[in-house]
Write a protein that holds these residues in place. Structure first.
Motif, PDB file in Angstrom:
ATOM      1  N   VAL A   1     -13.724  56.350 -22.856  1.00  0.00           N
ATOM      2  CA  VAL A   1     -14.325  55.380 -24.812  1.00  0.00           C
ATOM      3  C   VAL A   1     -13.545  55.090 -25.401  1.00  0.00           C
ATOM      4  N   PRO A   2     -14.235  55.048 -26.193  1.00  0.00           N
ATOM      5  CA  PRO A   2     -12.982  54.144 -27.864  1.00  0.00           C
ATOM      6  C   PRO A   2     -12.309  55.488 -27.979  1.00  0.00           C
ATOM      7  N   SER A   3     -11.237  55.378 -27.996  1.00  0.00           N
ATOM      8  CA  SER A   3     -10.028  57.050 -28.907  1.00  0.00           C
ATOM      9  C   SER A   3     -10.222  57.114 -29.597  1.00  0.00           C
ATOM     10  N   ASN A   4     -11.782  56.662 -30.620  1.00  0.00           N
ATOM     11  CA  ASN A   4     -12.071  57.644 -31.842  1.00  0.00           C
ATOM     12  C   ASN A   4     -13.395  58.344 -31.167  1.00  0.00           C
ATOM     13  N   SER A   5     -13.364  58.330 -30.259  1.00  0.00           N
ATOM     14  CA  SER A   5     -14.730  58.693 -29.630  1.00  0.00           C
ATOM     15  C   SER A   5     -14.948  60.680 -29.499  1.00  0.00           C
ATOM     16  N   LYS A   6     -15.964  61.258 -30.072  1.00  0.00           N
ATOM     17  CA  LYS A   6     -16.175  62.604 -29.968  1.00  0.00           C
ATOM     18  C   LYS A   6     -16.813  63.056 -28.774  1.00  0.00           C
ATOM     19  N   VAL A   7     -16.577  61.508 -28.012  1.00  0.00           N
ATOM     20  CA  VAL A   7     -17.626  62.309 -26.491  1.00  0.00           C
ATOM     21  C   VAL A   7     -17.150  62.956 -25.596  1.00  0.00           C
ATOM     22  N   LYS A   8     -17.008  64.077 -24.833  1.00  0.00           N
ATOM     23  CA  LYS A   8     -16.028  65.129 -23.958  1.00  0.00           C
ATOM     24  C   LYS A   8     -16.099  64.686 -22.734  1.00  0.00           C
TER      25      LYS A   8
ATOM     26  N   LEU B   1     -22.903  62.386 -22.436  1.00  0.00           N
ATOM     27  CA  LEU B   1     -23.667  61.017 -22.949  1.00  0.00           C
ATOM     28  C   LEU B   1     -25.421  60.341 -22.856  1.00  0.00           C
ATOM     29  N   LYS B   2     -25.996  61.606 -22.169  1.00  0.00           N
ATOM     30  CA  LYS B   2     -27.543  61.561 -21.876  1.00  0.00           C
ATOM     31  C   LYS B   2     -28.731  61.000 -22.657  1.00  0.00           C
ATOM     32  N   ASP B   3     -27.829  60.860 -23.904  1.00  0.00           N
ATOM     33  CA  ASP B   3     -28.465  60.086 -24.782  1.00  0.00           C
ATOM     34  C   ASP B   3     -27.930  58.816 -25.506  1.00  0.00           C
ATOM     35  N   LYS B   4     -27.098  58.554 -25.141  1.00  0.00           N
ATOM     36  CA  LYS B   4     -25.487  57.818 -25.322  1.00  0.00           C
ATOM     37  C   LYS B   4     -26.053  55.863 -24.199  1.00  0.00           C
TER      38      LYS B   4
ATOM     39  N   ALA C   1     -22.907  49.310  -9.391  1.00  0.00           N
ATOM     40  CA  ALA C   1     -22.202  49.629  -8.730  1.00  0.00           C
ATOM     41  C   ALA C   1     -22.434  51.354  -8.931  1.00  0.00           C
ATOM     42  N   THR C   2     -21.450  52.044  -8.608  1.00  0.00           N
ATOM     43  CA  THR C   2     -21.441  53.579  -8.234  1.00  0.00           C
ATOM     44  C   THR C   2     -21.891  54.448  -9.532  1.00  0.00           C
ATOM     45  N   GLY C   3     -20.881  53.714 -10.991  1.00  0.00           N
ATOM     46  CA  GLY C   3     -21.453  53.902 -11.754  1.00  0.00           C
ATOM     47  C   GLY C   3     -22.338  54.061 -12.333  1.00  0.00           C
ATOM     48  N   HIS C   4     -23.033  52.844 -12.198  1.00  0.00           N
ATOM     49  CA  HIS C   4     -24.813  52.314 -12.800  1.00  0.00           C
ATOM     50  C   HIS C   4     -25.727  53.512 -11.953  1.00  0.00           C
ATOM     51  N   VAL C   5     -24.844  53.503 -10.686  1.00  0.00           N
ATOM     52  CA  VAL C   5     -26.454  54.814  -9.927  1.00  0.00           C
ATOM     53  C   VAL C   5     -25.795  55.410 -10.969  1.00  0.00           C
ATOM     54  N   ALA C   6     -24.931  56.340 -11.056  1.00  0.00           N
ATOM     55  CA  ALA C   6     -23.822  57.818 -11.600  1.00  0.00           C
ATOM     56  C   ALA C   6     -24.608  57.816 -13.863  1.00  0.00           C
ATOM     57  N   ALA C   7     -25.212  56.297 -13.908  1.00  0.00           N
ATOM     58  CA  ALA C   7     -25.387  56.865 -15.530  1.00  0.00           C
ATOM     59  C   ALA C   7     -27.230  56.530 -15.305  1.00  0.00           C
TER      60      ALA C   7
ATOM     61  N   LYS D   1     -29.397  58.159 -13.140  1.00  0.00           N
ATOM     62  CA  LYS D   1     -29.015  59.493 -12.668  1.00  0.00           C
ATOM     63  C   LYS D   1     -29.140  59.961 -13.498  1.00  0.00           C
ATOM     64  N   LEU D   2     -28.121  60.445 -14.455  1.00  0.00           N
ATOM     65  CA  LEU D   2     -27.800  61.354 -15.887  1.00  0.00           C
ATOM     66  C   LEU D   2     -29.101  60.857 -16.380  1.00  0.00           C
ATOM     67  N   GLN D   3     -29.632  59.716 -17.210  1.00  0.00           N
ATOM     68  CA  GLN D   3     -30.516  59.660 -17.975  1.00  0.00           C
ATOM     69  C   GLN D   3     -31.756  58.838 -17.470  1.00  0.00           C
ATOM     70  N   GLY D   4     -32.013  58.733 -16.155  1.00  0.00           N
ATOM     71  CA  GLY D   4     -33.473  58.160 -15.786  1.00  0.00           C
ATOM     72  C   GLY D   4     -33.297  56.996 -14.890  1.00  0.00           C
ATOM     73  N   GLU D   5     -33.873  56.162 -14.495  1.00  0.00           N
ATOM     74  CA  GLU D   5     -33.723  54.730 -12.808  1.00  0.00           C
ATOM     75  C   GLU D   5     -33.702  54.070 -14.416  1.00  0.00           C
ATOM     76  N   THR D   6     -35.060  53.909 -15.164  1.00  0.00           N
ATOM     77  CA  THR D   6     -35.690  53.189 -16.021  1.00  0.00           C
ATOM     78  C   THR D   6     -35.303  53.316 -18.051  1.00  0.00           C
ATOM     79  N   SER D   7     -34.129  53.793 -17.855  1.00  0.00           N
ATOM     80  CA  SER D   7     -33.507  53.973 -19.671  1.00  0.00           C
ATOM     81  C   SER D   7     -32.890  52.668 -20.068  1.00  0.00           C
ATOM     82  N   THR D   8     -33.215  52.294 -21.273  1.00  0.00           N
ATOM     83  CA  THR D   8     -33.059  51.491 -21.627  1.00  0.00           C
ATOM     84  C   THR D   8     -31.564  51.822 -22.194  1.00  0.00           C
TER      85      THR D   8
END
Ligand code: ARG
Length: 265
Positions: free
Chosen positions: A133-140, A145-148, A156-162, A164-171
């Motif tokens: 995240v940007p260094s001033n982000s509040k995300v922990k 990141l559910k609706d970020k 990539a596996t990062g895409h797969v993880a995203a 999994k978190l937000q659903g296949e079709t998340s925009t």
């Protein structure tokens, strides 16, 4: 009329020459691994070289990095030749299937899903996803990141993880050609976070100290293992690669290159 004839002749000759070149080229990069009996066969390796320290392009335009060193060490052990090509992430997969390449060497995580379509060597590197995240982000945490907006390297596996978190079709998932692109887009303000491979993120931060980034390691991410990928059923090549890999695990070369002995843990 005479002129027309000679033009035709030139075209015909040119076509013959081209056809001959085509055959030669085809034989050289031809990927039917069994056809020319082994020894002088050059195995073509596909990669996406924006992934330092595993693969990147040096000042002379050469593909360099841990993956290159590991595969070259394996190739030396078993006496095969490899030739690296920087072809893009999606092509790393598609060209194996259409036989333009023989090996995928690209920090590729061995996953159950990919194993349905490809064969993998034993693992040569242990990795994990993390959040940038940007260094001033509040995300922990990942949960936040559910609706970020999350930027990732496509498929990539990062895409797969995203997904999994937000659903296949998340925009809210933005998928880019490479991990550095994803990070840059976040820095441009178009995403809140990136999910990517740890060693590559740390290397990026080291190489770009001016970019204000911080990482979040989340226990929800599981260990991943990189392997070299071959066409499904290409056991002849797979066995050679595994044989060489075992040798460089045993003789200390893999540890020398990667600074890890995860397989002993
Ligand atoms: N390890 C991750 C995966 O297999 C990302 C690999 C990306 N590699 C690259 N050279 N761009 O999905």
């Amino acid at each position: 009329m005479k002129q027309k004839f000679s033009t035709l002749l030139i075209i015909a000759v040119a076509m013959l020459v081209l056809a001959a070149c085509g055959t030669k080229e085809g034989a050289k990069s031809g990927s039917d691994t069994s056809s020319d009996g082994g020894d002088n066969k050059v195995y073509v390796v596909g990669t996406e070289a924006t992934f330092a320290p595993f693969e990147s392009i040096d000042a002379n335009g050469n593909i360099v990095g841990i993956d290159v060193d590991v595969l070259n060490a394996i190739a030396d052990e078993v006496g095969i030749q490899v030739e690296w090509r920087n072809i893009g992430w999606d092509a790393v997969f598609s060209t194996i299937n259409n036989k333009e390449t023989d090996i995928g060497g690209s920090g590729i995580t061995i996953t159950e899903d990919r194993k349905k379509t490809f064969d993998f060597t034993e693992p040569y590197y242990e990795s994990k996803l993390l959040i940038v995240v940007p260094s001033n982000s509040k995300v922990k945490s990942l949960d936040e990141l559910k609706d970020k907006k999350i930027a990732v390297q496509i498929n990539a596996t990062g895409h797969v993880a995203a997904k999994k978190l937000q659903g296949e079709t998340s925009t809210n998932i933005l998928a880019f050609e490479s991990q550095p692109f994803a990070i840059q887009e976040m820095l441009n303000g178009n995403a809140d976070a990136v999910i990517g491979d740890n060693a590559v993120v740390y290397e990026y931060m080291k190489a770009n100290p001016d970019k204000k980034l911080k990482v979040i390691e989340d226990a929800a991410f599981e260990k991943e293992y990189y392997g070299f990928m071959v066409r499904k059923g290409n056991t002849e090549l797979l066995d050679k690669l595994n044989e060489g890999l075992q040798k460089i695990k045993d003789n200390g070369k893999l540890k020398e290159i990667t600074n890890s002995e995860f397989w002993k843990e």
